[in-house]
Enzyme design. Sequence first.
Site, PDB file in Angstrom:
ATOM      1  N   CYS A  78       0.828  -1.205   0.000  1.00 44.44           N
ATOM      2  CA  CYS A  78       0.000   0.000   0.000  1.00 44.44           C
ATOM      3  C   CYS A  78       0.868   1.263   0.000  1.00 44.44           C
ATOM      4  O   CYS A  78       1.965   1.278   0.536  1.00 44.44           O
ATOM      5  CB  CYS A  78      -0.860   0.026   1.259  1.00 44.44           C
ATOM      6  SG  CYS A  78      -1.878  -1.431   1.425  1.00 44.44           S
TER       7      CYS A  78
ATOM      8  N   ARG B 141       4.968   0.568  -6.077  1.00 45.01           N
ATOM      9  CA  ARG B 141       4.901  -0.311  -4.906  1.00 45.01           C
ATOM     10  C   ARG B 141       3.976  -1.504  -5.136  1.00 45.01           C
ATOM     11  O   ARG B 141       4.032  -2.476  -4.404  1.00 45.01           O
ATOM     12  CB  ARG B 141       4.407   0.483  -3.685  1.00 45.01           C
ATOM     13  CG  ARG B 141       5.351   1.582  -3.286  1.00 45.01           C
ATOM     14  CD  ARG B 141       4.719   2.504  -2.276  1.00 45.01           C
ATOM     15  NE  ARG B 141       4.528   1.891  -0.977  1.00 45.01           N
ATOM     16  CZ  ARG B 141       5.443   1.817  -0.035  1.00 45.01           C
ATOM     17  NH1 ARG B 141       6.637   2.302  -0.263  1.00 45.01           N
ATOM     18  NH2 ARG B 141       5.188   1.265   1.125  1.00 45.01           N
TER      19      ARG B 141
ATOM     20  N   TRP C 160      -2.762  -2.599  -1.704  1.00 47.92           N
ATOM     21  CA  TRP C 160      -2.299  -3.915  -2.131  1.00 47.92           C
ATOM     22  C   TRP C 160      -2.978  -4.886  -1.169  1.00 47.92           C
ATOM     23  O   TRP C 160      -2.648  -4.935   0.013  1.00 47.92           O
ATOM     24  CB  TRP C 160      -0.776  -3.987  -2.011  1.00 47.92           C
ATOM     25  CG  TRP C 160      -0.155  -5.208  -2.599  1.00 47.92           C
ATOM     26  CD1 TRP C 160       0.147  -5.433  -3.909  1.00 47.92           C
ATOM     27  CD2 TRP C 160       0.289  -6.373  -1.889  1.00 47.92           C
ATOM     28  NE1 TRP C 160       0.740  -6.664  -4.060  1.00 47.92           N
ATOM     29  CE2 TRP C 160       0.833  -7.262  -2.845  1.00 47.92           C
ATOM     30  CE3 TRP C 160       0.268  -6.766  -0.550  1.00 47.92           C
ATOM     31  CZ2 TRP C 160       1.364  -8.502  -2.500  1.00 47.92           C
ATOM     32  CZ3 TRP C 160       0.789  -8.007  -0.203  1.00 47.92           C
ATOM     33  CH2 TRP C 160       1.332  -8.864  -1.174  1.00 47.92           C
TER      34      TRP C 160
ATOM     35  N   ASN D 198      -1.302   1.464   5.789  1.00 48.02           N
ATOM     36  CA  ASN D 198      -0.371   0.526   5.171  1.00 48.02           C
ATOM     37  C   ASN D 198       0.101  -0.404   6.291  1.00 48.02           C
ATOM     38  O   ASN D 198       0.402   0.059   7.380  1.00 48.02           O
ATOM     39  CB  ASN D 198       0.813   1.319   4.582  1.00 48.02           C
ATOM     40  CG  ASN D 198       1.923   0.417   4.086  1.00 48.02           C
ATOM     41  OD1 ASN D 198       1.724  -0.774   3.873  1.00 48.02           O
ATOM     42  ND2 ASN D 198       3.103   0.989   3.911  1.00 48.02           N
ATOM     43  N   GLY D 199       0.132  -1.714   6.026  1.00 45.93           N
ATOM     44  CA  GLY D 199       0.592  -2.648   7.054  1.00 45.93           C
ATOM     45  C   GLY D 199      -0.510  -3.624   7.442  1.00 45.93           C
ATOM     46  O   GLY D 199      -1.509  -3.752   6.737  1.00 45.93           O
TER      47      GLY D 199
ATOM     48  N   GLU E  20      19.225 -15.321  -9.908  1.00 44.50           N
ATOM     49  CA  GLU E  20      18.701 -13.980 -10.126  1.00 44.50           C
ATOM     50  C   GLU E  20      18.092 -13.868 -11.532  1.00 44.50           C
ATOM     51  O   GLU E  20      17.022 -13.276 -11.704  1.00 44.50           O
ATOM     52  CB  GLU E  20      19.820 -12.949  -9.913  1.00 44.50           C
ATOM     53  CG  GLU E  20      19.456 -11.517 -10.208  1.00 44.50           C
ATOM     54  CD  GLU E  20      18.232 -10.997  -9.439  1.00 44.50           C
ATOM     55  OE1 GLU E  20      17.768 -11.661  -8.503  1.00 44.50           O
ATOM     56  OE2 GLU E  20      17.739  -9.922  -9.826  1.00 44.50           O
TER      57      GLU E  20
ATOM     58  N   LYS F 232      14.208 -12.883 -12.228  1.00 39.65           N
ATOM     59  CA  LYS F 232      13.873 -11.718 -13.057  1.00 39.65           C
ATOM     60  C   LYS F 232      12.835 -12.107 -14.103  1.00 39.65           C
ATOM     61  O   LYS F 232      11.848 -11.430 -14.303  1.00 39.65           O
ATOM     62  CB  LYS F 232      15.158 -11.237 -13.735  1.00 39.65           C
ATOM     63  CG  LYS F 232      15.516  -9.835 -13.824  1.00 39.65           C
ATOM     64  CD  LYS F 232      15.507  -8.928 -12.650  1.00 39.65           C
ATOM     65  CE  LYS F 232      15.098  -9.415 -11.348  1.00 39.65           C
ATOM     66  NZ  LYS F 232      15.115  -8.661 -10.204  1.00 39.65           N
TER      67      LYS F 232
ATOM     68  N   GLU G 263       9.394 -12.861 -12.569  1.00 39.34           N
ATOM     69  CA  GLU G 263       8.723 -11.650 -12.073  1.00 39.34           C
ATOM     70  C   GLU G 263       8.025 -10.888 -13.185  1.00 39.34           C
ATOM     71  O   GLU G 263       6.898 -10.440 -13.019  1.00 39.34           O
ATOM     72  CB  GLU G 263       9.752 -10.699 -11.427  1.00 39.34           C
ATOM     73  CG  GLU G 263      10.204 -11.100 -10.056  1.00 39.34           C
ATOM     74  CD  GLU G 263      11.231 -10.120  -9.484  1.00 39.34           C
ATOM     75  OE1 GLU G 263      11.081  -9.710  -8.339  1.00 39.34           O
ATOM     76  OE2 GLU G 263      12.205  -9.780 -10.188  1.00 39.34           O
TER      77      GLU G 263
ATOM     78  N   HIS H  67      20.035 -35.304 -11.262  1.00 41.21           N
ATOM     79  CA  HIS H  67      19.448 -35.958 -10.087  1.00 41.21           C
ATOM     80  C   HIS H  67      17.948 -35.721 -10.003  1.00 41.21           C
ATOM     81  O   HIS H  67      17.382 -35.696  -8.904  1.00 41.21           O
ATOM     82  CB  HIS H  67      20.171 -35.482  -8.821  1.00 41.21           C
ATOM     83  CG  HIS H  67      21.624 -35.819  -8.833  1.00 41.21           C
ATOM     84  ND1 HIS H  67      22.085 -37.113  -8.752  1.00 41.21           N
ATOM     85  CD2 HIS H  67      22.727 -35.039  -8.990  1.00 41.21           C
ATOM     86  CE1 HIS H  67      23.401 -37.114  -8.826  1.00 41.21           C
ATOM     87  NE2 HIS H  67      23.812 -35.864  -8.984  1.00 41.21           N
TER      88      HIS H  67
ATOM     89  N   LYS I  58       6.860  -3.712  -4.537  1.00 42.89           N
ATOM     90  CA  LYS I  58       8.269  -3.305  -4.491  1.00 42.89           C
ATOM     91  C   LYS I  58       8.821  -3.387  -3.070  1.00 42.89           C
ATOM     92  O   LYS I  58       9.947  -3.817  -2.852  1.00 42.89           O
ATOM     93  CB  LYS I  58       8.377  -1.873  -5.011  1.00 42.89           C
ATOM     94  CG  LYS I  58       9.778  -1.307  -5.018  1.00 42.89           C
ATOM     95  CD  LYS I  58      10.569  -1.862  -6.164  1.00 42.89           C
ATOM     96  CE  LYS I  58      12.003  -1.380  -6.207  1.00 42.89           C
ATOM     97  NZ  LYS I  58      12.834  -2.336  -6.959  1.00 42.89           N
TER      98      LYS I  58
HETATM   99  C1  G6P Z   1      10.020  -7.702  -3.016  1.00 37.25           C
HETATM  100  C2  G6P Z   1      10.435  -7.143  -4.357  1.00 37.25           C
HETATM  101  C3  G6P Z   1      11.741  -7.784  -4.794  1.00 37.25           C
HETATM  102  C4  G6P Z   1      12.810  -7.578  -3.724  1.00 37.25           C
HETATM  103  C5  G6P Z   1      12.340  -8.113  -2.369  1.00 37.25           C
HETATM  104  C6  G6P Z   1      13.275  -7.694  -1.246  1.00 37.25           C
HETATM  105  O1  G6P Z   1       9.644  -9.025  -3.147  1.00 37.25           O
HETATM  106  O2  G6P Z   1       9.437  -7.376  -5.330  1.00 37.25           O
HETATM  107  O3  G6P Z   1      12.177  -7.181  -5.998  1.00 37.25           O
HETATM  108  O4  G6P Z   1      13.984  -8.219  -4.102  1.00 37.25           O
HETATM  109  O5  G6P Z   1      11.058  -7.574  -2.048  1.00 37.25           O
HETATM  110  O6  G6P Z   1      13.196  -6.302  -1.103  1.00 37.25           O
HETATM  111  P1  G6P Z   1      14.283  -5.405  -0.428  1.00 37.25           P
HETATM  112  O7  G6P Z   1      13.709  -4.017  -0.481  1.00 37.25           O
HETATM  113  O8  G6P Z   1      14.445  -5.907   0.970  1.00 37.25           O
HETATM  114  O9  G6P Z   1      15.525  -5.541  -1.222  1.00 37.25           O
END
Ligand code: G6P
Length: 609
Positions: A2, A27, A75, A99-100, A480, A484, A487, A503, A604
């Site tokens: 949020c 976000r 959110w 938010n929270g 990673e 990516k 996502e 395996h 985010k």
């Molecule tokens: C969320 C984001 C990711 C990020 C992760 C950790 O899941 O979508 O892109 O890597 O949080 O976030 P931080 O702000 O702790 O790096």
Amino acid sequence: MCGIVGYVGPKDCSEVLVSALTKLEYRGYDSAGIAVFENNEIRTVKTQGKLKDLENKLQEVGKPQGHVGIGHTRWATHGEPSDVNSHPHSGARVTIVHNGIIENYIELKEFLISKGRTFISETDTEVVAQLLDYKYNGNPLETIDDVMAELKGSFALGIMFKDFPDRIYAVRRESPLIVGVAENECFIASDVPAILKYTRDYYLLDHDEIATLTKDGVTFVDEHLDPVEKELKTADWDMEAAEKGGYPHFMIKEIHEQPTAIRTTIMPRIKDGLPCLEECGITTDTIKDFKNITIVACGTAMHAGMVGKYVIEDLARVPVNVDIASEFRYRNPIINKGDLVIVISQSGETADSLAALRLAKSKGAKTLAIVNAKGSSIAREADMLIYTLAGPEIAVASTKAYITQLAVVYLFAFELALAKETISTAECKRLIAALIKTPDAVQYVIDNCEEECKFIATKLVMADSLLYIGRGLDYALSMEGSLKLKEVSYIHSESYAAGELKHGTISLIDDGMPVIAVATQTDVIPKTISNIVEVKSRGAKIILVCTDSCARELKDGVADYVIEVPHSDELLMPITAVVPLQILAYYTSINRGVDPDKPKNLAKSVTVE
Ligand code: G6P
């Protein structure tokens, strides 16, 4: 997660709120709304959907006319995305955005129902609005304080009381919230980019502090309602940094910003050809005694930690355990006094990472935060702090924050290796010189590989599933790459240590299945190539990411597509080799019609557990 905004001042409040909310879109959200004092009444307009849906609705019903108000992008956590669950939420005399998560909302709701209150939404937020209304005694500060004492969990709130049409209140516990100030106006926001169009000056609200915002300025009190003097901060991120600047998406803009981001992050931390982290509280003396290191993080930041493990163990010969923050915090980890716990986080507000940091401190560990967002909770609470100087990262999928996390991890590993005397000063200088060259190598990849990646992305678009494989650092990196792609393209993919494929996972290989193999580490390339041949002979289509010095006989005939990146010191290869993986994910997303900046279901900054 949020996003909260609020405004008090001479401007058209509805417009300021919507404009500020657009800067928090990154976000992640599924509904939006605003509440504004109009002729001393609170008028709320909210809707499920995106901000453009809210704008349409505002046009349809007429936007609230006024100068004091709050806004929100939601959110969904409690209750599906819907008009009724959208914020703001109200009691008879109070309207709030939140938010929270309120952990004890069921208990509070039952109490309020027993007092005859009724609810129209499924949210925990409405419970807070009703509780504020129930406890309201004509004094907003006392009422907020009283309610705060009852709430469990993490939250940031923007609050309007019907009886006080000239002001808004803001409070937070765990969830981030800032208060921006300019002449005759003030703002609240979940993050700095929301206010940059109007001001760079802001205060960081502390836990359990309450801010009162009027057009004359802002005042703060603590949980005992005693006044608090706070330090005014100035954002060094400018507006432009939080705008797309001609790029179609933030994600590709941020990929292109990586050479600058690395330079900005490393150059101030290098002196006489050696790492210099003194300003961050790190010298050879302060770190030489660490015998065990744990790196804790979530998502992309955790993958930066995986690279850190290989590099620190290789150079400094200190055992490094990498843990997912949400696992670490609930499994009674073995952390002893004198251990080092490194928390990596772009936002510095990730709830699980913050909790992991606190747990590590409670067990007597020294903590080091590697954080991008200035003044964030993790940055403030760690014993030592190295900022990644990537600037604001807006796209949900992290790129430039990741690459700068790698850069910082290298600097730290070099410093630790010096402290442990496991490398010589000359060797460290050689490594630093190689690190300084990585921005040019990244620029080279951007300039020379983007078209190739764009083309290969057209071959991935129909895939149901992909594998990423690699060994050692290439395996850490392939994690990673796989994340990516998942996502931003919604294609299923997994990352596997190449040697582990046979395996079990090799049973997934079907005719035409794309396998992205990362092979930059000379000592294990022949082994990885053998694994590639194994999957190729079972029908896989191979996309090989290797260095330009990779021997022809190794790659010819093995790969269907080859992406070559410039060879540098092999320990540093993840910095260069991640770039084509990011670009591949970006263009696959575009080809599949996904908005790479705002992938569905993702946020985010994850400020709830
Ligand atoms: C969320 C984001 C990711 C990020 C992760 C950790 O899941 O979508 O892109 O890597 O949080 O976030 P931080 O702000 O702790 O790096």
